[in-house]
Enzyme design. Sequence first.
Site, PDB file in Angstrom:
ATOM      1  N   ARG A 130     -13.468  -3.238 -13.992  1.00 47.47           N
ATOM      2  CA  ARG A 130     -13.559  -3.238 -12.518  1.00 47.47           C
ATOM      3  C   ARG A 130     -12.656  -4.290 -11.867  1.00 47.47           C
ATOM      4  O   ARG A 130     -12.949  -4.782 -10.789  1.00 47.47           O
ATOM      5  CB  ARG A 130     -15.003  -3.438 -12.062  1.00 47.47           C
ATOM      6  CG  ARG A 130     -15.921  -2.311 -12.459  1.00 47.47           C
ATOM      7  CD  ARG A 130     -17.197  -2.311 -11.664  1.00 47.47           C
ATOM      8  NE  ARG A 130     -18.021  -1.205 -12.096  1.00 47.47           N
ATOM      9  CZ  ARG A 130     -18.842  -1.260 -13.141  1.00 47.47           C
ATOM     10  NH1 ARG A 130     -18.958  -2.379 -13.828  1.00 47.47           N
ATOM     11  NH2 ARG A 130     -19.552  -0.218 -13.479  1.00 47.47           N
ATOM     12  N   LYS A 152       0.554  -2.143  -4.095  1.00 49.18           N
ATOM     13  CA  LYS A 152       0.436  -0.716  -4.441  1.00 49.18           C
ATOM     14  C   LYS A 152       0.638  -0.577  -5.941  1.00 49.18           C
ATOM     15  O   LYS A 152       1.699  -0.942  -6.464  1.00 49.18           O
ATOM     16  CB  LYS A 152       1.504   0.104  -3.718  1.00 49.18           C
ATOM     17  CG  LYS A 152       1.098   0.540  -2.339  1.00 49.18           C
ATOM     18  CD  LYS A 152       2.072   1.589  -1.836  1.00 49.18           C
ATOM     19  CE  LYS A 152       1.751   1.968  -0.415  1.00 49.18           C
ATOM     20  NZ  LYS A 152       2.753   2.903   0.139  1.00 49.18           N
ATOM     21  N   GLU A 194      16.963  -0.098  -1.521  1.00 54.88           N
ATOM     22  CA  GLU A 194      15.741  -0.630  -0.895  1.00 54.88           C
ATOM     23  C   GLU A 194      16.067  -1.854  -0.037  1.00 54.88           C
ATOM     24  O   GLU A 194      15.449  -2.090   0.996  1.00 54.88           O
ATOM     25  CB  GLU A 194      14.694  -1.007  -1.958  1.00 54.88           C
ATOM     26  CG  GLU A 194      14.184   0.145  -2.804  1.00 54.88           C
ATOM     27  CD  GLU A 194      13.129   1.025  -2.116  1.00 54.88           C
ATOM     28  OE1 GLU A 194      12.818   0.813  -0.931  1.00 54.88           O
ATOM     29  OE2 GLU A 194      12.626   1.945  -2.794  1.00 54.88           O
ATOM     30  N   LYS A 236       8.801  -7.557   3.748  1.00 52.19           N
ATOM     31  CA  LYS A 236       7.685  -6.802   3.164  1.00 52.19           C
ATOM     32  C   LYS A 236       6.369  -7.524   3.419  1.00 52.19           C
ATOM     33  O   LYS A 236       5.349  -6.892   3.731  1.00 52.19           O
ATOM     34  CB  LYS A 236       7.922  -6.603   1.666  1.00 52.19           C
ATOM     35  CG  LYS A 236       6.781  -5.860   0.989  1.00 52.19           C
ATOM     36  CD  LYS A 236       7.157  -4.511   0.490  1.00 52.19           C
ATOM     37  CE  LYS A 236       5.949  -3.710   0.026  1.00 52.19           C
ATOM     38  NZ  LYS A 236       6.210  -2.893  -1.121  1.00 52.19           N
ATOM     39  N   GLU A 246      -1.773   0.764   4.521  1.00 55.48           N
ATOM     40  CA  GLU A 246      -0.993   1.858   5.109  1.00 55.48           C
ATOM     41  C   GLU A 246      -1.859   2.720   6.027  1.00 55.48           C
ATOM     42  O   GLU A 246      -1.889   3.935   5.915  1.00 55.48           O
ATOM     43  CB  GLU A 246      -0.353   2.714   4.002  1.00 55.48           C
ATOM     44  CG  GLU A 246       0.844   3.490   4.497  1.00 55.48           C
ATOM     45  CD  GLU A 246       1.690   4.086   3.367  1.00 55.48           C
ATOM     46  OE1 GLU A 246       1.937   3.397   2.367  1.00 55.48           O
ATOM     47  OE2 GLU A 246       2.118   5.240   3.527  1.00 55.48           O
ATOM     48  N   ARG A 251       3.186   0.087   7.548  1.00 53.14           N
ATOM     49  CA  ARG A 251       3.608   0.141   6.146  1.00 53.14           C
ATOM     50  C   ARG A 251       4.338   1.442   5.833  1.00 53.14           C
ATOM     51  O   ARG A 251       5.230   1.481   4.985  1.00 53.14           O
ATOM     52  CB  ARG A 251       2.398  -0.053   5.217  1.00 53.14           C
ATOM     53  CG  ARG A 251       2.824  -0.249   3.792  1.00 53.14           C
ATOM     54  CD  ARG A 251       1.762  -0.903   2.937  1.00 53.14           C
ATOM     55  NE  ARG A 251       2.299  -1.096   1.601  1.00 53.14           N
ATOM     56  CZ  ARG A 251       1.770  -1.862   0.672  1.00 53.14           C
ATOM     57  NH1 ARG A 251       0.678  -2.540   0.923  1.00 53.14           N
ATOM     58  NH2 ARG A 251       2.332  -1.978  -0.525  1.00 53.14           N
ATOM     59  N   ASN A 255       8.702   3.876   4.007  1.00 54.36           N
ATOM     60  CA  ASN A 255       9.020   5.149   3.355  1.00 54.36           C
ATOM     61  C   ASN A 255      10.223   5.849   3.993  1.00 54.36           C
ATOM     62  O   ASN A 255      10.439   7.042   3.752  1.00 54.36           O
ATOM     63  CB  ASN A 255       7.800   6.067   3.379  1.00 54.36           C
ATOM     64  CG  ASN A 255       6.690   5.506   2.521  1.00 54.36           C
ATOM     65  OD1 ASN A 255       6.935   5.072   1.405  1.00 54.36           O
ATOM     66  ND2 ASN A 255       5.491   5.463   3.066  1.00 54.36           N
ATOM     67  N   HIS A 258      12.177   8.215   1.945  1.00 55.53           N
ATOM     68  CA  HIS A 258      11.442   8.448   0.703  1.00 55.53           C
ATOM     69  C   HIS A 258      10.896   9.860   0.567  1.00 55.53           C
ATOM     70  O   HIS A 258      10.722  10.349  -0.549  1.00 55.53           O
ATOM     71  CB  HIS A 258      10.299   7.433   0.560  1.00 55.53           C
ATOM     72  CG  HIS A 258      10.765   6.086   0.083  1.00 55.53           C
ATOM     73  ND1 HIS A 258      11.724   5.361   0.753  1.00 55.53           N
ATOM     74  CD2 HIS A 258      10.416   5.335  -1.001  1.00 55.53           C
ATOM     75  CE1 HIS A 258      11.939   4.228   0.100  1.00 55.53           C
ATOM     76  NE2 HIS A 258      11.156   4.191  -0.962  1.00 55.53           N
ATOM     77  N   HIS A 262      11.803  11.432  -2.740  1.00 59.48           N
ATOM     78  CA  HIS A 262      10.822  11.872  -3.743  1.00 59.48           C
ATOM     79  C   HIS A 262      11.023  13.354  -4.064  1.00 59.48           C
ATOM     80  O   HIS A 262      10.864  13.778  -5.210  1.00 59.48           O
ATOM     81  CB  HIS A 262       9.387  11.653  -3.243  1.00 59.48           C
ATOM     82  CG  HIS A 262       8.973  10.209  -3.242  1.00 59.48           C
ATOM     83  ND1 HIS A 262       7.942   9.731  -2.474  1.00 59.48           N
ATOM     84  CD2 HIS A 262       9.454   9.139  -3.915  1.00 59.48           C
ATOM     85  CE1 HIS A 262       7.805   8.427  -2.683  1.00 59.48           C
ATOM     86  NE2 HIS A 262       8.721   8.048  -3.546  1.00 59.48           N
ATOM     87  N   HIS A 275      15.451   6.319  -8.537  1.00 58.17           N
ATOM     88  CA  HIS A 275      14.740   6.304  -7.262  1.00 58.17           C
ATOM     89  C   HIS A 275      15.644   5.816  -6.112  1.00 58.17           C
ATOM     90  O   HIS A 275      15.727   6.437  -5.050  1.00 58.17           O
ATOM     91  CB  HIS A 275      13.498   5.418  -7.397  1.00 58.17           C
ATOM     92  CG  HIS A 275      12.744   5.239  -6.124  1.00 58.17           C
ATOM     93  ND1 HIS A 275      12.049   6.274  -5.534  1.00 58.17           N
ATOM     94  CD2 HIS A 275      12.588   4.160  -5.313  1.00 58.17           C
ATOM     95  CE1 HIS A 275      11.496   5.829  -4.409  1.00 58.17           C
ATOM     96  NE2 HIS A 275      11.804   4.559  -4.256  1.00 58.17           N
TER      97      HIS A 275
END
Length: 369
Positions: A130, A152, A194, A236, A246, A251, A255, A258, A262, A275
Amino acid sequence: MKESPLVPAANNVHVSLNERSYEIEIACGRLRSLSNALADLIKGNSAVVVTDTNVGPIYLDHVRQQLSVNATKVETLTVEAGEQSKSVNVCDSLWQQLDELGTDRNTTIVALGGGVVGDLAGFIAATYARGLDFIQVPTSLLAQVDSSVGGKVGINLPHSKNMVGAFWQPKRVVIDPEVLDTLDESNYIAGMAEVVKYGLIMDAELFEFIEQNVARILARDHDILGRLIAWCCRCKAAIVKEDERESSGARATLNYGHTYGHAIESVFGYGEFLHGQAISIGMVCAARLGKQLGMVDQSFCDRQRALFQSLGLPVRCPETRHDELIAAMQRDKKVVSGQLKLILPKGIGTVAFLRAPADSEIFKSLIND
Ligand code: GLY
């Protein structure tokens, strides 16, 4: 790697998240004195380093030796380098290995590697027992400026990138720009996409700084890299502070490019485009859509494209399989209540959201000028 007595003062960035706050330490040579950088976090704990078959052979011995200065025990888990390691199967194997090692709540997970290792190790840390403490030691440019910061973590499903995951903040991020010396050229350049992205979405001054320093960037000048990485991490950190999970939209601006990127990665295969290469093309397409809708003019598109090209990033969308690209975009996680939400530019340093763009407009934006 020898310990240096002359490690410069760290260029820290603070990520302010109440009890989940942490420091990002950025300094050339920081890896050499990692034991000092982590002493307060590791002391009396055991550590498990998660790394991959590319990074392990270069830095693992040194990192283990540095952690041993303070840790009661140091173990290592090594995964195959590459995106395929962000899978349920690899996760399962790592959970079992942690169990066999007798891992408990006094174990700190140390992610030593690029984005794949950081996302995977972070997800393991978030889920095992946990939740275990974890530390990011990113070794790729992409991980240093983006994925190691902000919590993330996650893995892929066969057709959906990053679909299973969590928000699990590291306790610290330690960034040494010198490790980029050993990064292969295409991954280094891909990471620059990026870096440019931060300029485009929120900081025109950063964009101009990159434009003015292309030669030094391509030469991997440590001073410029340290400044750029710290600049991106400050950007960031500001976004993550405002919108950790997000939910408010801030946030999601990260993207930019992206959703297209993606889709390119998933349709053409994750091995075909890195990427950063895919999002470079994605930002070019997003800018074209922005121009179609009157949000930016041709000079914006030209300036953005020129910078990508000068850095050696691709700018042309593949000329086939456009229907599949659009279908993949519609499957993207950013589809909310059945509506695709895209981030489009309004100028250098500002972006806006566009909801439910027509497929015909997206189609047009995929066609190279
Ligand atoms: N890489 C995007 C984010 O951290 O939100």
